[in-house]
Design a protein around this motif. Structure first.
Motif, mmCIF file in Angstrom:
data_model
loop_
_atom_site.group_PDB
_atom_site.id
_atom_site.type_symbol
_atom_site.label_atom_id
_atom_site.label_comp_id
_atom_site.label_asym_id
_atom_site.label_seq_id
_atom_site.Cartn_x
_atom_site.Cartn_y
_atom_site.Cartn_z
ATOM 1 N N UNK A 179 16.800 40.192 32.124
ATOM 2 C CA UNK A 179 17.340 41.468 32.577
ATOM 3 C C UNK A 179 16.640 41.888 33.858
ATOM 4 N N UNK A 180 17.402 42.098 34.913
ATOM 5 C CA UNK A 180 16.823 42.524 36.172
ATOM 6 C C UNK A 180 16.635 44.041 36.196
ATOM 7 N N UNK A 181 15.653 44.469 36.945
ATOM 8 C CA UNK A 181 15.355 45.892 37.028
ATOM 9 C C UNK A 181 16.482 46.623 37.760
ATOM 10 N N UNK A 182 16.614 47.911 37.468
ATOM 11 C CA UNK A 182 17.595 48.768 38.135
ATOM 12 C C UNK A 182 16.937 50.099 38.465
ATOM 13 N N UNK A 183 17.434 50.755 39.470
ATOM 14 C CA UNK A 183 16.876 52.033 39.900
ATOM 15 C C UNK A 183 16.959 53.065 38.776
ATOM 16 N N UNK A 184 15.804 53.685 38.482
ATOM 17 C CA UNK A 184 15.754 54.714 37.456
ATOM 18 C C UNK A 184 15.709 54.190 36.032
ATOM 19 N N UNK A 185 15.602 52.883 35.863
ATOM 20 C CA UNK A 185 15.577 52.297 34.513
ATOM 21 C C UNK A 185 14.352 52.783 33.743
ATOM 22 N N UNK A 186 14.545 53.071 32.458
ATOM 23 C CA UNK A 186 13.463 53.478 31.569
ATOM 24 C C UNK A 186 13.354 52.442 30.454
ATOM 25 N N UNK A 187 12.224 51.762 30.396
ATOM 26 C CA UNK A 187 12.012 50.679 29.429
ATOM 27 C C UNK A 187 10.926 51.086 28.446
ATOM 28 N N UNK A 188 11.203 50.851 27.184
ATOM 29 C CA UNK A 188 10.207 51.119 26.135
ATOM 30 C C UNK A 188 9.991 49.818 25.363
ATOM 31 N N UNK A 189 8.779 49.291 25.456
ATOM 32 C CA UNK A 189 8.471 48.054 24.733
ATOM 33 C C UNK A 189 7.925 48.313 23.342
ATOM 34 N N UNK B 79 8.126 52.002 32.786
ATOM 35 C CA UNK B 79 7.903 51.111 31.649
ATOM 36 C C UNK B 79 6.783 51.682 30.805
ATOM 37 N N UNK B 80 7.103 52.029 29.580
ATOM 38 C CA UNK B 80 6.137 52.644 28.646
ATOM 39 C C UNK B 80 5.424 53.831 29.285
ATOM 40 N N UNK B 81 6.189 54.642 30.002
ATOM 41 C CA UNK B 81 5.642 55.847 30.606
ATOM 42 C C UNK B 81 4.928 55.653 31.920
ATOM 43 N N UNK B 82 4.856 54.404 32.409
ATOM 44 C CA UNK B 82 4.175 54.108 33.671
ATOM 45 C C UNK B 82 5.225 53.847 34.748
ATOM 46 N N UNK B 83 5.167 54.587 35.840
ATOM 47 C CA UNK B 83 6.106 54.405 36.944
ATOM 48 C C UNK B 83 5.665 53.226 37.804
ATOM 49 N N UNK B 84 6.580 52.319 38.081
ATOM 50 C CA UNK B 84 6.287 51.145 38.907
ATOM 51 C C UNK B 84 7.392 50.963 39.931
ATOM 52 N N UNK C 108 8.568 40.626 34.271
ATOM 53 C CA UNK C 108 7.598 40.559 35.361
ATOM 54 C C UNK C 108 7.211 41.956 35.822
ATOM 55 N N UNK C 109 8.172 42.871 35.833
ATOM 56 C CA UNK C 109 7.867 44.249 36.215
ATOM 57 C C UNK C 109 6.901 44.886 35.233
ATOM 58 N N UNK C 110 7.012 44.513 33.957
ATOM 59 C CA UNK C 110 6.124 45.068 32.939
ATOM 60 C C UNK C 110 4.667 44.706 33.214
ATOM 61 N N UNK C 111 4.435 43.523 33.799
ATOM 62 C CA UNK C 111 3.063 43.131 34.122
ATOM 63 C C UNK C 111 2.462 44.080 35.155
ATOM 64 N N UNK C 112 3.296 44.599 36.058
ATOM 65 C CA UNK C 112 2.808 45.555 37.050
ATOM 66 C C UNK C 112 2.375 46.853 36.389
ATOM 67 N N UNK C 113 2.939 47.147 35.220
ATOM 68 C CA UNK C 113 2.569 48.350 34.472
ATOM 69 C C UNK C 113 1.458 48.068 33.469
ATOM 70 N N UNK C 114 0.915 46.849 33.500
ATOM 71 C CA UNK C 114 -0.144 46.481 32.564
ATOM 72 C C UNK C 114 0.354 46.192 31.170
#
Length: 369
Positions: free
Chosen positions: A99-109, A41-46, A56-62
């Motif tokens: 949207x639930x997370x998936x393996x290898x997903x790349x998210x750009x906010x 997420x935004x270049x941060x691996x979580x 919710x996963x994005x919060x783990x990436x700050x």
């Protein structure tokens, strides 16, 4: 239509306990520690549990993804579209709240497409929103205000001659006012009353730009948990009569505390102005009260502001037996010596508003005699 059954005051505490025992699987999926999903997420691996929502996963990436309708304590609605994010290989922008997370997903906010999408959503929300921030009680802690500064356009494209929607203020209940002009129809209040309080007296009435939050024709927002809708409202549409015009958000000092209204021990935040408590709000604790508190605990704060509260131990001295303030060491020594010299059984009268820790030490004091 028959009004839904009421929740009696004595059932509130047990209701909160049931609320805490509930599982969030419907919103976040099965949180199995051995089923971790890796994404970026935004270049941060979580790495997050399988079934976790992207927001919710994005919060783990700050990363805080802007949102209005989403709340971790409520069922997902996915209707405000404010949490649009760019997901690699997806045909279009996706909403992070559903949207639930998936393996290898790349998210750009922060991609140009995601920022443009959120900017468009904000522009539509602001079409009929009044420019009354200077007099709005939510100013300073308004999510619409915050995200407009963060994501919105620097200036409106609409003519000042455009007539904004207007609806009068409504009295929803003993402590809740509804200002429809500010409402962005996130439906947090509707979902709370329906799915958490189990008293669906609120609804979305009308359609399109005429839509507003309606209330049951024979109902009032007087449920023992009704005050939570004010906390849930991301804008200044639902207001507490008790807090109305008491203070501005930037004038408040905040302190974490525990509600003493019952043995549940709900976590709360005390908002004070010049050392006077003016508001009590819930503080999230998934093991105790999750995200909510009852109205009894919310309103039971005025005793804290009494000018005759005892702030230090008092002991009687002199022939007149006048009370004098002292330190805790002297007070404990005096109590211990008096109790050891007393014959028969000793009884302690302790305030029920004392903390669990204080009650524990009283018990230990008597045990050591």
């Amino acid at each position: 239509m028959r009004r839904p059954g009421r929740v009696r005051d004595q059932e509130v505490q047990e209701g909160i306990r049931r609320l805490c025992r509930g599982t969030p699987q419907a919103r976040h999926g099965s949180l199995m520690a051995d089923e971790l999903v890796n994404l970026t997420i935004d270049g941060v691996a979580v790495s997050v549990p399988k079934g976790t929502l992207v927001i919710e996963a994005a919060k783990q990436a700050g990363v805080l993804v802007p949102h209005y309708c989403y709340h971790p304590g409520l069922p997902v609605a996915g209707l405000c579209r404010m949490c649009l994010v760019d997901i690699e290989k997806a045909p279009k922008l996706q909403i992070a709240c559903a949207t639930q997370v998936a393996e290898g997903m790349v998210v750009r906010t922060q991609s140009p497409q995601a920022k443009s999408g959120r900017m468009g959503v904000l522009e539509l929300l602001l079409i009929n929103h009044p420019l009354d921030c200077p007099i709005c009680d939510q100013a300073g802690e308004c999510e619409l205000q915050d995200f407009t500064f963060q994501e919105g356009r620097p200036a409106t494209r609409y003519s000042p001659d455009y007539a904004k929607r207007f609806n009068p203020v409504e009295d929803f209940g003993p402590d809740v006012l509804y200002v429809p002009n500010r409402c962005i129809l996130c439906t947090r209040c509707v979902r709370f009353m329906e799915d958490v309080a189990k008293e669906p007296v609120l609804n979305v009435s009308e359609r399109g730009d005429r839509a507003y939050i309606g209330i049951h024709s024979e109902g009032r927002l007087d449920h023992p948990w009704a005050g939570n809708v004010v906390d849930l409202c991301p804008v200044g549409s639902l207001l507490s009569k008790d807090f109305l015009h008491k203070a501005r958000a930037w004038e408040l000092d905040k302190a974490a505390s525990i509600c003493t209204g019952c043995s549940q021990g709900c976590n709360v935040t005390l908002d004070t102005r010049e050392n006077v408590v003016v508001r009590v709000r819930p503080r999230s604790n998934l093991e105790v009260n999750r995200y909510f508190i009852c109205d009894h605990g919310r309103m039971n704060y005025r005793w804290m502001n009494r000018g005759d509260r005892i702030e230090a131990p008092l002991v009687r001295r002199g022939r007149g037996g006048e009370l004098h303030a002292t330190d805790w060491d002297e007070a404990f020594d005096l109590v211990t010596s008096r109790l050891r010299g007393a014959g028969g059984k000793a009884v302690a009268l302790v305030s029920p508003k004392a903390s669990t820790e204080a009650l524990y030490f009283v018990r230990e004091l008597f045990r050591g005699l």
